[in-house]
Design a protein around this motif. Structure first.
Motif, PDB file in Angstrom:
ATOM      1  N   ALA A 124       0.833  -1.213   0.000  1.00 25.23           N
ATOM      2  CA  ALA A 124       0.000   0.000   0.000  1.00 25.23           C
ATOM      3  C   ALA A 124       0.865   1.261   0.000  1.00 25.23           C
ATOM      4  O   ALA A 124       0.494   2.278  -0.569  1.00 25.23           O
ATOM      5  N   ALA A 125       2.035   1.160   0.631  1.00 26.43           N
ATOM      6  CA  ALA A 125       2.908   2.333   0.752  1.00 26.43           C
ATOM      7  C   ALA A 125       3.868   2.463  -0.429  1.00 26.43           C
ATOM      8  O   ALA A 125       4.684   3.377  -0.470  1.00 26.43           O
ATOM      9  N   SER A 126       3.770   1.550  -1.401  1.00 29.69           N
ATOM     10  CA  SER A 126       4.781   1.504  -2.464  1.00 29.69           C
ATOM     11  C   SER A 126       4.599   2.579  -3.528  1.00 29.69           C
ATOM     12  O   SER A 126       5.466   2.788  -4.359  1.00 29.69           O
ATOM     13  N   GLY A 127       3.437   3.241  -3.526  1.00 36.39           N
ATOM     14  CA  GLY A 127       3.226   4.308  -4.503  1.00 36.39           C
ATOM     15  C   GLY A 127       2.828   3.803  -5.883  1.00 36.39           C
ATOM     16  O   GLY A 127       2.699   4.585  -6.816  1.00 36.39           O
ATOM     17  N   THR A 128       2.626   2.504  -6.031  1.00 36.31           N
ATOM     18  CA  THR A 128       2.219   1.932  -7.319  1.00 36.31           C
ATOM     19  C   THR A 128       0.689   1.925  -7.440  1.00 36.31           C
ATOM     20  O   THR A 128      -0.019   2.177  -6.447  1.00 36.31           O
ATOM     21  N   GLU A 129       0.222   1.556  -8.627  1.00 39.04           N
ATOM     22  CA  GLU A 129      -1.214   1.454  -8.827  1.00 39.04           C
ATOM     23  C   GLU A 129      -1.797   0.338  -7.944  1.00 39.04           C
ATOM     24  O   GLU A 129      -2.843   0.483  -7.323  1.00 39.04           O
ATOM     25  N   LEU A 130      -1.056  -0.787  -7.909  1.00 42.28           N
ATOM     26  CA  LEU A 130      -1.471  -1.892  -7.044  1.00 42.28           C
ATOM     27  C   LEU A 130      -1.549  -1.413  -5.594  1.00 42.28           C
ATOM     28  O   LEU A 130      -2.500  -1.733  -4.869  1.00 42.28           O
ATOM     29  N   GLY A 131      -0.553  -0.622  -5.184  1.00 40.69           N
ATOM     30  CA  GLY A 131      -0.516  -0.079  -3.832  1.00 40.69           C
ATOM     31  C   GLY A 131      -1.746   0.756  -3.520  1.00 40.69           C
ATOM     32  O   GLY A 131      -2.332   0.650  -2.440  1.00 40.69           O
ATOM     33  N   GLU A 132      -2.147   1.581  -4.472  1.00 42.28           N
ATOM     34  CA  GLU A 132      -3.331   2.424  -4.276  1.00 42.28           C
ATOM     35  C   GLU A 132      -4.581   1.566  -4.080  1.00 42.28           C
ATOM     36  O   GLU A 132      -5.427   1.849  -3.239  1.00 42.28           O
ATOM     37  N   THR A 133      -4.683   0.498  -4.888  1.00 45.07           N
ATOM     38  CA  THR A 133      -5.832  -0.407  -4.755  1.00 45.07           C
ATOM     39  C   THR A 133      -5.846  -1.041  -3.371  1.00 45.07           C
ATOM     40  O   THR A 133      -6.871  -1.035  -2.670  1.00 45.07           O
ATOM     41  N   VAL A 134      -4.691  -1.582  -2.971  1.00 41.14           N
ATOM     42  CA  VAL A 134      -4.598  -2.255  -1.670  1.00 41.14           C
ATOM     43  C   VAL A 134      -4.957  -1.274  -0.549  1.00 41.14           C
ATOM     44  O   VAL A 134      -5.714  -1.598   0.366  1.00 41.14           O
ATOM     45  N   LYS A 135      -4.419  -0.061  -0.648  1.00 40.86           N
ATOM     46  CA  LYS A 135      -4.647   0.949   0.385  1.00 40.86           C
ATOM     47  C   LYS A 135      -6.137   1.264   0.531  1.00 40.86           C
ATOM     48  O   LYS A 135      -6.643   1.453   1.647  1.00 40.86           O
ATOM     49  N   SER A 136      -6.860   1.299  -0.594  1.00 41.16           N
ATOM     50  CA  SER A 136      -8.274   1.668  -0.541  1.00 41.16           C
ATOM     51  C   SER A 136      -9.080   0.646   0.273  1.00 41.16           C
ATOM     52  O   SER A 136     -10.100   0.988   0.860  1.00 41.16           O
ATOM     53  N   TYR A 137      -8.620  -0.596   0.328  1.00 37.29           N
ATOM     54  CA  TYR A 137      -9.291  -1.618   1.147  1.00 37.29           C
ATOM     55  C   TYR A 137      -8.853  -1.520   2.608  1.00 37.29           C
ATOM     56  O   TYR A 137      -9.682  -1.559   3.517  1.00 37.29           O
ATOM     57  N   ILE A 138      -7.544  -1.402   2.807  1.00 34.27           N
ATOM     58  CA  ILE A 138      -7.036  -1.356   4.190  1.00 34.27           C
ATOM     59  C   ILE A 138      -7.647  -0.167   4.933  1.00 34.27           C
ATOM     60  O   ILE A 138      -8.043  -0.290   6.090  1.00 34.27           O
ATOM     61  N   ASP A 139      -7.735   0.968   4.247  1.00 35.53           N
ATOM     62  CA  ASP A 139      -8.214   2.193   4.898  1.00 35.53           C
ATOM     63  C   ASP A 139      -9.629   2.068   5.439  1.00 35.53           C
ATOM     64  O   ASP A 139     -10.003   2.788   6.362  1.00 35.53           O
ATOM     65  N   VAL A 140     -10.428   1.184   4.868  1.00 31.43           N
ATOM     66  CA  VAL A 140     -11.798   1.038   5.369  1.00 31.43           C
ATOM     67  C   VAL A 140     -11.998  -0.278   6.115  1.00 31.43           C
ATOM     68  O   VAL A 140     -13.117  -0.635   6.487  1.00 31.43           O
ATOM     69  N   GLY A 141     -10.908  -1.031   6.306  1.00 36.32           N
ATOM     70  CA  GLY A 141     -10.992  -2.265   7.090  1.00 36.32           C
ATOM     71  C   GLY A 141     -11.616  -3.427   6.343  1.00 36.32           C
ATOM     72  O   GLY A 141     -12.086  -4.395   6.961  1.00 36.32           O
ATOM     73  N   LYS A 142     -11.631  -3.352   5.002  1.00 35.66           N
ATOM     74  CA  LYS A 142     -12.177  -4.477   4.215  1.00 35.66           C
ATOM     75  C   LYS A 142     -11.054  -5.386   3.729  1.00 35.66           C
ATOM     76  O   LYS A 142      -9.912  -4.954   3.572  1.00 35.66           O
ATOM     77  N   LEU A 143     -11.397  -6.638   3.452  1.00 32.66           N
ATOM     78  CA  LEU A 143     -10.385  -7.566   2.951  1.00 32.66           C
ATOM     79  C   LEU A 143      -9.941  -7.160   1.548  1.00 32.66           C
ATOM     80  O   LEU A 143     -10.770  -6.857   0.687  1.00 32.66           O
ATOM     81  N   VAL A 144      -8.636  -7.174   1.333  1.00 32.12           N
ATOM     82  CA  VAL A 144      -8.046  -6.922   0.020  1.00 32.12           C
ATOM     83  C   VAL A 144      -8.483  -8.068  -0.913  1.00 32.12           C
ATOM     84  O   VAL A 144      -8.633  -9.205  -0.455  1.00 32.12           O
ATOM     85  N   PRO A 145      -8.697  -7.788  -2.215  1.00 35.73           N
ATOM     86  CA  PRO A 145      -9.201  -8.849  -3.104  1.00 35.73           C
ATOM     87  C   PRO A 145      -8.365 -10.129  -3.081  1.00 35.73           C
ATOM     88  O   PRO A 145      -7.135 -10.094  -2.974  1.00 35.73           O
ATOM     89  N   PHE A 146      -9.091 -11.214  -3.217  1.00 35.61           N
ATOM     90  CA  PHE A 146      -8.541 -12.576  -3.168  1.00 35.61           C
ATOM     91  C   PHE A 146      -7.288 -12.757  -4.029  1.00 35.61           C
ATOM     92  O   PHE A 146      -6.267 -13.267  -3.568  1.00 35.61           O
ATOM     93  N   ALA A 147      -7.371 -12.331  -5.310  1.00 36.68           N
ATOM     94  CA  ALA A 147      -6.256 -12.595  -6.235  1.00 36.68           C
ATOM     95  C   ALA A 147      -4.972 -11.929  -5.745  1.00 36.68           C
ATOM     96  O   ALA A 147      -3.878 -12.488  -5.876  1.00 36.68           O
TER      97      ALA A 147
END
Ligand code: AMP
Length: 197
Positions: free
Chosen positions: A47-70
């Motif tokens: 999430a802290a890596s500054g990549t697009e993947l990081g942004e996606t991961v961060k959007s889940y962590i920030d609201v306490g939801k599970l990051v997507p399965f894949a």
């Protein structure tokens, strides 16, 4: 301390947020030589890596939801295959729902790794208090907000408890009382681990 411990199985540690699971996991690795795979920590790094993947991961962590399965399953698979067969692994934060459990079981079977599970038991009200204390010490945004903590606990109850129950039914799980000091709980876990073959 690496490889100083002769357990032949990997360990999956379960416990509600605030049960001391992360702290216990780190000590078990230090003293018993496990390699630590901490799902939340790995995901926070991404999430802290500054990549697009990081942004996606961060959007889940920030609201306490599970990051997507894949995403999480690729992260855990890469971590598992990177370890030599004789290096025992301690898994903290995975599997977190039944889909992850099925995929995790399949990966472990695929690579020929046996594992057992321990659940640290702790009352939810006490767990919330411990998390709010930890937020002040570690500056974790998702720990400071009681609504997000509750959301993560709801996720634990609705998604992770069925996983724990499934492993219990399969005879793969031991329960440890999480009340008391960190040292007391550690001794209970270490004793339980010493019974695993
Ligand atoms: P934790 O540090 O274990 O409380 O995890 C923090 C956050 O990381 C969670 O609220 C989720 O957003 C994410 N996370 C951790 N483990 C997983 C997992 N196994 N699957 C999906 N998301 C996860």
């Amino acid at each position: 301390m690496k490889n100083s411990f002769n357990s032949t199985v990997d360990l999956v540690l379960f416990g509600i947020q605030g049960s001391g699971k992360g702290t216990q996991a780190q000590r078990l690795c230090r003293e018993l030589g496990y390699y630590l795979f901490e799902a939340g920590g790995e995901l926070r790094r991404i999430a802290a890596s500054g990549t697009e993947l990081g942004e996606t991961v961060k959007s889940y962590i920030d609201v306490g939801k599970l990051v997507p399965f894949a995403i999480i399953m690729q992260v855990v698979r890469e971590a598992i295959v990177a370890q030599p067969p004789d290096q025992r692994i301690l898994f903290d934060g995975i599997p977190r729902d039944e889909d992850q459990m099925r995929a995790f079981d399949a990966i472990m079977q695929d690579v020929g790794r046996a594992f057992r599970c321990i659940q640290i038991l702790l009352d939810e009200a006490e767990a919330v208090q411990r998390i709010l204390g930890r937020a002040a010490e570690q500056g974790r945004a998702d720990d400071a907000d009681e609504a997000i903590i509750r959301k993560r606990m709801d996720t634990f109850r609705s998604k992770t408890l069925p996983v724990i129950q499934a492993y219990k039914q399969r005879g793969k799980l031991a329960e440890v009382d999480g009340e008391g000091s960190m040292d007391e709980v550690y001794e209970r876990i270490a004793h339980t681990v010493s019974m695993f073959t």
